[in-house]
Design a protein around this motif. Structure first.
Motif, PDB file in Angstrom:
ATOM      1  N   HIS A 124      -2.097   9.257  13.058  1.00 35.24           N
ATOM      2  CA  HIS A 124      -1.067   9.464  14.078  1.00 35.24           C
ATOM      3  C   HIS A 124       0.305   9.751  13.466  1.00 35.24           C
ATOM      4  N   SER A 125       0.327  10.274  12.232  1.00 35.91           N
ATOM      5  CA  SER A 125       1.583  10.711  11.624  1.00 35.91           C
ATOM      6  C   SER A 125       1.257  11.760  10.569  1.00 35.91           C
ATOM      7  N   ASN A 126       2.282  12.361  10.005  1.00 36.39           N
ATOM      8  CA  ASN A 126       2.092  13.325   8.925  1.00 36.39           C
ATOM      9  C   ASN A 126       2.324  12.701   7.562  1.00 36.39           C
ATOM     10  N   PHE A 127       2.479  11.377   7.509  1.00 34.58           N
ATOM     11  CA  PHE A 127       2.808  10.708   6.265  1.00 34.58           C
ATOM     12  C   PHE A 127       1.561  10.515   5.400  1.00 34.58           C
TER      13      PHE A 127
END
Length: 181
Positions: free
Chosen positions: A77-80
């Motif tokens: 749920h993130s681009n990290f």
């Protein structure tokens, strides 16, 4: 299980379990981690488990051998993304040189946040050891130089400073901090 429960772990690295085969599979299956990468022991030496919860991360195992499991970690749920290396460095200095070369290769190739954690089987400073023979300054300097090369920062610790003991009570007690993140 108590560590996992009390700290709400989502990634768990275990070194030197001293169990293998079916017993290891039973222990791993009892833990709440669906993701897993295992390096089997050679006899009773070594062994490295990287376990993770699939709902928190997507892990892509880049490399694994008897001293390391390297994974690209993407936070769901993130681009990290970041690199994680679970370490069980050999007690033999000559073999730790191979690990160092592998880590240099990775650090030179990737430009990502990077966490290394595990059993490095070496000390950084004299305060990391009580008892026994004097520290080997050349090996400590090599370890410090590696940390400088990778631009690593020791994250410190909570709990006891020393992570290994020979458990002797006859005046020859040795305590050493060899586990780090």
């Amino acid at each position: 299980m108590e560590l996992v429960r009390s700290h709400d772990l989502t990634i768990f690295v275990v070194t030197e379990t001293r169990i293998q085969g079916e017993a290891a599979k039973r222990v791993i299956s009892s833990l709440p981690f669906a993701g897993r990468s295992i390096v089997d022991p050679i006899g009773f030496s070594g062994e490295l488990w990287m376990l993770w919860k699939l709902n928190a991360f997507i892990l892509d195992i880049i490399k694994k051998d008897e001293q390391e499991i390297q994974a690209m970690v993407k936070v769901r749920h993130s681009n990290f993304s970041w690199l994680f290396s679970g370490i069980y460095a050999s007690p033999k200095f000559s073999k730790r040189l191979f690990l160092s070369n592998n880590l240099i290769e990775v650090s030179d190739r990737l430009n990502l946040p990077w966490l290394l954690a595990g059993d490095f089987n070496e000390i950084l400073r004299p305060i990391d050891k009580i008892g026994g023979r004097n520290i080997n300054w050349n090996r400590a300097k090599f370890y410090n130089n590696c940390m400088d090369h990778y631009n690593l920062i020791d994250l410190g610790f909570s709990g006891p400073r020393h992570t290994w003991s020979n458990h002797r009570e006859d005046g020859s007690l040795i305590l050493i901090r060899i586990d780090r993140a």
